[in-house]
Design an enzyme around this catalytic site. Structure first.
Site, short mmCIF file in Angstrom:
data_model
loop_
_atom_site.label_atom_id
_atom_site.label_comp_id
_atom_site.label_asym_id
_atom_site.label_seq_id
_atom_site.Cartn_x
_atom_site.Cartn_y
_atom_site.Cartn_z
CB SER A 141 -73.41 -11.67 -38.83
OG SER A 141 -72.91 -12.30 -40.12
CE1 TYR A 154 -69.07 -8.07 -39.10
CE2 TYR A 154 -69.54 -10.36 -40.00
CZ TYR A 154 -70.19 -9.16 -39.74
OH TYR A 154 -71.41 -8.57 -39.83
P1 NAD Z 1 -73.36 0.38 -41.80
O1 NAD Z 1 -71.75 0.61 -41.89
O2 NAD Z 1 -74.46 1.00 -42.47
O3 NAD Z 1 -73.55 0.78 -40.03
C1 NAD Z 1 -72.66 0.78 -39.04
C2 NAD Z 1 -73.12 1.65 -37.94
O4 NAD Z 1 -72.30 1.85 -36.99
C3 NAD Z 1 -73.19 3.18 -38.39
O5 NAD Z 1 -74.03 3.94 -37.95
C4 NAD Z 1 -71.68 3.80 -37.96
O6 NAD Z 1 -71.76 5.14 -37.58
C5 NAD Z 1 -71.78 3.14 -36.76
N1 NAD Z 1 -70.44 3.17 -36.11
C6 NAD Z 1 -69.20 2.47 -36.35
N2 NAD Z 1 -68.02 2.72 -35.75
C7 NAD Z 1 -68.83 3.18 -34.54
C8 NAD Z 1 -68.27 3.46 -33.17
N3 NAD Z 1 -66.89 3.19 -32.96
N4 NAD Z 1 -69.09 4.00 -32.50
C9 NAD Z 1 -70.47 3.90 -32.47
N5 NAD Z 1 -70.90 3.47 -33.68
C10 NAD Z 1 -70.11 3.23 -34.66
O7 NAD Z 1 -73.30 -1.28 -41.34
P2 NAD Z 1 -74.69 -2.28 -41.50
O8 NAD Z 1 -74.49 -2.90 -42.96
O9 NAD Z 1 -75.76 -1.44 -41.29
O10 NAD Z 1 -74.36 -3.08 -40.29
C11 NAD Z 1 -74.98 -2.96 -38.94
C12 NAD Z 1 -74.68 -4.12 -38.20
O11 NAD Z 1 -75.26 -5.32 -38.91
C13 NAD Z 1 -73.27 -4.65 -38.11
O12 NAD Z 1 -73.01 -5.20 -36.68
C14 NAD Z 1 -72.96 -5.75 -38.88
O13 NAD Z 1 -72.04 -6.53 -38.61
C15 NAD Z 1 -74.53 -6.43 -38.88
N6 NAD Z 1 -74.64 -7.26 -40.24
C16 NAD Z 1 -74.73 -6.51 -41.62
C17 NAD Z 1 -74.85 -7.25 -42.41
C18 NAD Z 1 -75.15 -6.66 -43.93
O14 NAD Z 1 -75.39 -7.41 -45.08
N7 NAD Z 1 -75.35 -5.35 -44.22
C19 NAD Z 1 -75.11 -8.53 -42.27
C20 NAD Z 1 -74.87 -9.40 -41.07
C21 NAD Z 1 -74.81 -8.41 -40.13
#
Ligand code: NAD
Length: 261
Positions: A141, A154
Site C-alpha cells: 500500500s 495496517y
Molecule cells: P476487499 O475487501 O475487496 O478484498 C479483500 C479480500 O481478502 C477478499 O477476497 C476477502 O475474501 C479476502 N480475505 C479477507 N480475510 C481473509 C482471510 N482471513 N483469508 C483469506 N482471504 C481473506 O479489499 P481490497 O480493497 O481489494 O484490498 C485488497 C488488498 O489491497 C489489501 O491487502 C489492501 O490492504 C490492499 N490495498 C487496497 C487499497 C484500496 O484502495 N482498495 C489501497 C491500498 C492497498
C-alpha cells in the site's frame, strides 16, 4: 509448454479479483482464494474460466492461520499442476488510536496482512526454485511507504510487507534463477469497498461524489484520481512477464503521486 499458473490470495473481490481476472485473460490458469467456502465463490471461478478459456479453481482458506496459508499453496499447485505466480493480496484494515487499538485487531491485521505472505512465500519458493521460474507479487500500500494516524496495525503490516519483499527478492536473486519478488503499493483504488466509503462520505459531508473525491478522500493523492483494479491487474501481468525479470525487490507506488509529496 504447460501454461503458467497463479495463486491470488483474497481474490473474491476488489484488487485480488482484478489481478486474477487480468492473469486469467493473459492465459494463466488461476487459483482464487477467500475465507469462506460458498457456492458464489465457486461460481466466480467457473465464470472466469468460461470467460478466458483457462482453468480457474476456488480454494477456501483462512490464511490468517499460518498452517492453512502454507497448505493453500500446496493445494493450488496440486489443483493447477504447478505454481509460477503467487500474489499475496488478502488484507483488512481497522482504524483507532494506538492506545485504544484492540489487541485482537492488531494481531489479526498482522497475521493476515503480513504473516500470511511469509507463510505462502515459504511454501511457494521451493516449488518456484524447482521450476526455475517464479514471481511473487505482494500487494502492499502507499501505507507501506508512508503513514497515517490511527492506522498503526495496517501501516506496520504494510511496511513489514515491503521489508519481506526486499528480503525474499535478495534470497531469490542468489539462486541465479528467473525468480523475482516485488511489492505493489496502491494509493486509493476504486473497489466496491471504496465505493461504499465514497457513498458514506457523501452523506456525512452532504457533498457530491466529485466534491468528496476532490476535497475529502483524495487530498493526499495529487492526481485526485483513483487507480482501477484493471490498472493493478495490468501491472501484475507485466511483473509476471519475462520483460520484468530484472525488476526485483521493488516497492512500486500506484498512488497518483501520494508518496512523491
Ligand atoms: P476487499 O475487501 O475487496 O478484498 C479483500 C479480500 O481478502 C477478499 O477476497 C476477502 O475474501 C479476502 N480475505 C479477507 N480475510 C481473509 C482471510 N482471513 N483469508 C483469506 N482471504 C481473506 O479489499 P481490497 O480493497 O481489494 O484490498 C485488497 C488488498 O489491497 C489489501 O491487502 C489492501 O490492504 C490492499 N490495498 C487496497 C487499497 C484500496 O484502495 N482498495 C489501497 C491500498 C492497498
Amino acid at each position: 509448454m504447460q501454461a503458467q499458473t497463479a495463486l491470488i490470495t483474497g481474490s473474491t473481490s476488489g484488487i485480488g479479483l482484478g489481478i486474477a481476472e487480468a492473469l486469467a485473460a493473459s492465459g494463466r490458469a488461476v487459483a482464487l482464494n477467500g475465507r469462506s467456502d460458498t457456492p458464489e465463490n465457486h461460481a466466480l471461478a467457473s465464470a472466469m474460466s468460461a470467460r478466458h478459456g483457462v482453468a480457474v479453481v476456488y480454494l477456501a482458506a483462512d490464511i490468517s492461520e499460518g498452517d492453512l496459508a502454507r497448505a493453500l499453496v500446496a493445494r493450488a499447485a496440486d489443483a493447477l499442476g504447478r505454481l509460477d505466480i503467487l500474489v499475496n493480496n488478502a488484507g483488512v484494515q481497522h482504524v483507532a488510536p494506538v492506545e485504544e487499538f484492540p489487541v485482537a485487531k492488531w494481531d489479526h491485521i498482522l497475521a493476515l496482512n503480513l504473516s500470511s505472505a511469509f507463510h505462502t512465500s515459504a511454501a511457494a519458493i521451493p516449488l518456484m526454485k524447482a521450476n526455475g521460474f517464479g514471481r511473487i507479487i505482494n500487494v502492499s500500500s502507499a501505507h507501506g511507504l508512508t503513514a497515517s494516524p490511527y492506522k498503526s496495525a495496517y501501516v506496520s503490516a504494510k511496511h513489514g510487507l515491503v521489508g519481506l519483499t526486499k528480503t525474499v527478492a535478495l534470497e531469490m536473486a542468489e539462486t541465479r534463477l528467473d525468480l523475482t519478488c516485488n511489492a505493489i503499493c496502491p494509493g486509493y483504488v476504486l473497489t466496491p469497498l471504496v465505493e461504499n466509503q465514497i457513498a458514506d462520505q457523501m452523506k456525512v459531508h452532504k457533498m457530491s461524489r466529485e466534491e468528496v473525491l476532490e476535497k475529502v478522500m483524495l487530498q493526499r493523492q495529487p492526481t485526485r484520481k483513483m487507480a482501477s483494479v484493471e490498472d493493478l491487474g495490468a501491472l501484475a501481468v507485466f511483473l509476471a512477464s519475462p520483460a520484468a525479470s530484472q525488476i526485483t525487490g521493488a516497492a512500486l507506488p500506484v498512488d497518483g503521486g501520494w508518496t512523491a509529496l
